[in-house]
Design a protein around this motif. Structure first.
Motif, short mmCIF file in Angstrom:
data_model
loop_
_atom_site.label_atom_id
_atom_site.label_comp_id
_atom_site.label_asym_id
_atom_site.label_seq_id
_atom_site.Cartn_x
_atom_site.Cartn_y
_atom_site.Cartn_z
N ASN A 157 0.83 -1.19 0.00
CA ASN A 157 0.00 0.00 0.00
C ASN A 157 0.88 1.26 0.00
O ASN A 157 2.09 1.19 0.11
N SER A 158 0.23 2.40 -0.08
CA SER A 158 0.98 3.66 -0.09
C SER A 158 1.61 3.92 1.27
O SER A 158 1.18 3.37 2.28
N LEU A 159 2.63 4.78 1.27
CA LEU A 159 3.34 5.08 2.50
C LEU A 159 2.42 5.82 3.48
O LEU A 159 1.67 6.70 3.10
N GLY A 160 2.53 5.42 4.74
CA GLY A 160 1.78 6.10 5.79
C GLY A 160 2.60 6.12 7.06
O GLY A 160 3.67 5.51 7.15
N VAL A 161 2.11 6.81 8.08
CA VAL A 161 2.83 6.95 9.35
C VAL A 161 1.99 6.34 10.46
O VAL A 161 0.80 6.65 10.59
N LEU A 162 2.61 5.46 11.26
CA LEU A 162 1.95 4.91 12.45
C LEU A 162 2.63 5.44 13.69
O LEU A 162 3.86 5.53 13.76
N HIS A 163 1.83 5.78 14.69
CA HIS A 163 2.32 6.32 15.95
C HIS A 163 2.24 5.24 17.02
O HIS A 163 1.19 4.67 17.28
N PHE A 164 3.41 4.95 17.65
CA PHE A 164 3.49 3.91 18.68
C PHE A 164 3.72 4.57 20.03
O PHE A 164 4.72 5.25 20.22
N PRO A 165 2.82 4.38 20.98
CA PRO A 165 2.97 5.04 22.29
C PRO A 165 4.04 4.39 23.14
O PRO A 165 4.44 3.24 22.91
N ALA A 166 4.50 5.12 24.13
CA ALA A 166 5.58 4.67 25.00
C ALA A 166 5.23 3.37 25.71
O ALA A 166 4.11 3.19 26.19
N ASN A 187 12.16 -5.47 0.11
CA ASN A 187 11.03 -4.76 -0.49
C ASN A 187 10.25 -3.96 0.54
O ASN A 187 9.22 -3.37 0.22
N ILE A 188 10.68 -3.98 1.79
CA ILE A 188 9.97 -3.29 2.86
C ILE A 188 10.60 -1.91 3.06
O ILE A 188 11.78 -1.79 3.31
N LYS A 189 9.77 -0.88 2.96
CA LYS A 189 10.27 0.49 3.12
C LYS A 189 9.77 1.06 4.44
O LYS A 189 8.57 1.21 4.64
N THR A 190 10.68 1.35 5.35
CA THR A 190 10.30 1.98 6.61
C THR A 190 11.31 3.06 6.97
O THR A 190 12.48 2.98 6.61
N GLU A 191 10.82 4.06 7.70
CA GLU A 191 11.69 5.15 8.13
C GLU A 191 11.29 5.56 9.53
O GLU A 191 10.11 5.81 9.82
N LEU A 192 12.28 5.60 10.44
CA LEU A 192 12.06 6.07 11.80
C LEU A 192 12.08 7.59 11.80
O LEU A 192 13.07 8.20 11.38
N LEU A 193 11.00 8.21 12.26
CA LEU A 193 10.88 9.66 12.18
C LEU A 193 11.30 10.38 13.45
O LEU A 193 11.50 11.60 13.44
N ASP A 194 11.41 9.65 14.56
CA ASP A 194 11.75 10.27 15.85
C ASP A 194 12.93 9.54 16.48
O ASP A 194 13.21 8.39 16.16
N ARG A 195 13.60 10.21 17.40
CA ARG A 195 14.64 9.56 18.19
C ARG A 195 13.96 8.55 19.12
O ARG A 195 12.97 8.85 19.77
N LEU A 196 14.53 7.33 19.15
CA LEU A 196 13.91 6.24 19.89
C LEU A 196 14.90 5.65 20.89
O LEU A 196 16.00 5.24 20.51
N GLU A 197 14.49 5.61 22.16
CA GLU A 197 15.32 5.01 23.19
C GLU A 197 14.66 3.73 23.68
O GLU A 197 13.48 3.72 24.04
N VAL A 198 15.43 2.63 23.67
CA VAL A 198 14.95 1.34 24.13
C VAL A 198 15.67 0.99 25.42
O VAL A 198 16.90 0.99 25.48
N VAL A 199 14.92 0.72 26.48
CA VAL A 199 15.46 0.32 27.77
C VAL A 199 14.74 -0.94 28.22
O VAL A 199 13.50 -0.98 28.23
#
Length: 491
Positions: A157-166, A187-199
């Motif tokens: 499908n066309s590119l879209g943005v999903l928001h994942f809560p903390a 073939n998978i296109k993804t882009e991280l739009l924000d700084r992400l910290e994993v703890v």
């Protein structure tokens, strides 16, 4: 060499030293299958070294190989029971015991060998180590798709943005910080739009992923509301499954014993198909190498094998659309490895070709190991070009690989606020004093012009000598380093 697939003919210790300035910290997976020190004498290897000599041979090579790995990189070392325990002790020292990922037991034969009168031997071992286990991938050996409720990783499908809560996403790493970047793979296109910290394996704050999502934000909100866990793989960066309602279906990790693997009988048949009567003794099967590579890498990642043998690792890497570095010292680098990789390019259909739908393509460059950086008198060897010396200087100064694209004339680049420049090999293409390899007021002006608008706090210049006095160097905020003396002593 800057990119693509390469095959190097020469001693692997010297080849690794030559390649490290270009590839330090850039390799995702290393697989090596060194001589086992069994006391046998194979046609292509002297496998009859004394125990201490074998360990002395392995140690410096393993230390160098670790420097090639990315922070999330993994090394597999294949061995039999003669040296397995000793090899693990050495690798524990080099990588740290905390970075030991486990041991895979490979059933190498369908029928046991009774060369040892006590027990029939049917297994060999693969030690796995991470550069930093906190950053390493999850060693995925397969995928179970049945029961998936929300296949987020389906493109189309066309590119879209999903928001994942903390706090709602589970990652296959424990602690890491990701900066906004393109995380595409295959073939998978993804882009991280924000700084992400994993703890502790969870996202600390909200973040957004842009990609070809099959489902909407409303669907994602329903998943979150139902308290179903979302798991994200790191490369390509996308949700790869949902644990829905206690459903245990998920990506499958490698096991310490992998059943149903090809054996030496299978790989010998592969070798005969490729080389006829000139086939190698005891080559490794493509299926086994393919399993390891697929477990920790994605398309485009770099795979290295410094004991290439008949070329299996490079052949499999190319078929799986990974980049590869292969090193082999014997003449079979030409008679076997190069021949095999040409067949891969032409679409050879043995091994894993059918499984990965390999149709051929790509290519590789063949290199003979050249002269050392310094000759027997300690001078820079005559045939060393500017970029090769620059890469070695950069590595010795920064501990990282040099990107030749950062070079502008004499200017090599900036690292941690320090700018580096080099006067060497007639880089100025003029008839100035000593071919422009001496730091003078004139060459200093040229260096400043080459640096241009780049930001830095101080400047390091390499050259044959300097005509600027100590006071002038302080005024210019320049540290002068003499070649070749400071190349040897810096690291």
């Amino acid at each position: 060499p800057k990119s693509g697939n390469i095959l190097v003919h020469g001693d692997n210790l010297e080849a690794l030293k030559a390649l490290l300035p270009f590839y330090a910290g850039r390799v995702k997976c290393i697989y090596i299958d060194p001589p086992y020190n069994t006391g046998s004498a194979f046609e292509h290897y002297d496998d009859n070294l004394e125990h201490s000599t074998w360990l002395d041979m392995m140690y410096p090579r393993l230390k160098l190989l670790r420097d090639f790995l990315r922070e999330d990189g993994v090394m597999f070392c294949h061995i039999d029971d003669e040296e397995s325990a000793y090899l693990k002790v050495v690798m524990d020292e080099i990588f740290g015991r905390k970075n030991y990922c486990g041991q895979i037991v490979w059933e190498k034969k369908k029928k046991p060998s009774f060369l040892n009168v006590n027990m029939g031997c049917v297994t060999e071992y693969i030690h796995a180590y991470a550069k930093d286990r906190k950053c390493s991938p999850a060693f995925i050996g397969g995928v179970t798709t049945a029961g998936k409720k929300y296949p987020f990783n389906n493109a189309g499908n066309s590119l879209g943005v999903l928001h994942f809560p903390a706090g709602y996403v589970e990652f296959n790493c424990r602690d890491q910080v990701f900066e906004p970047q393109d995380m595409s793979g295959g073939n998978i296109k993804t882009e991280l739009l924000d700084r992400l910290e994993v703890v502790n394996g969870r996202n600390v704050g909200d973040f957004r992923l842009k990609g070809e999502w099959r489902y909407s934000q409303d669907t994602l909100n329903e998943i979150i509301k139902a308290n179903e866990r979302i798991v994200i793989s790191k490369a390509p960066f996308r949700p790869n499954h949902i644990k829905s309602g206690g459903d245990p279906k998920k990506m499958k990790n490698l096991l310490t014993v992998e059943s149903g693997m090809s054996t030496y009988e299978d790989s010998s048949a592969e070798g005969i198909e490729l080389f006829g009567a000139e086939a190698f003794d005891y080559p490794k099967p493509e299926q086994l190498i393919g399993l390891l590579i697929s477990a920790v890498t994605d398309k485009g990642d770099l795979v290295l094998d410094s004991f290439l043998g008949s070329g299996t690792t490079s052949a499999v890497s190319m078929k799986m659309e990974r980049r590869t570095i292969g090193i082999e010292m014997g003449e079979h680098a030409k008679t076997h490895c190069a021949v095999r990789l040409k067949k891969v390019v032409d679409g050879e259909q043995g091994g894993i070709s059918a499984a990965v739908v390999w149709q051929g393509g790509g290519g590789f460059k063949f290199y003979e190991l050249g002269e050392p950086l310094l000759d027997e008198n300690g001078a820079i060897s005559e045939g060393i070009d500017f970029d090769t010396l620059a890469a070695h200087i950069w590595w010795r100064e920064t501990g990282s690989a040099w990107d030749v694209a950062t070079r502008n004339g004499t200017f090599l680049g900036v690292h941690d606020g320090v700018a580096y420049a080099m006067l060497y090999n007639g880089v100025l293409h003029d008839r100035s004093y000593a071919g422009g390899n001496v730091l003078t007021p004139k060459t200093m002006r040229i260096i400043r012009e080459d640096i241009g608008a780049a930001k830095y706090s101080r400047l390091v210049v390499y050259g044959e000598c300097t005509k600027l006095g100590a006071a002038k160097l302080r005024e210019e905020n320049v540290e002068f380093r003499q070649t070749p003396y400071d190349i040897v002593t810096r690291r």
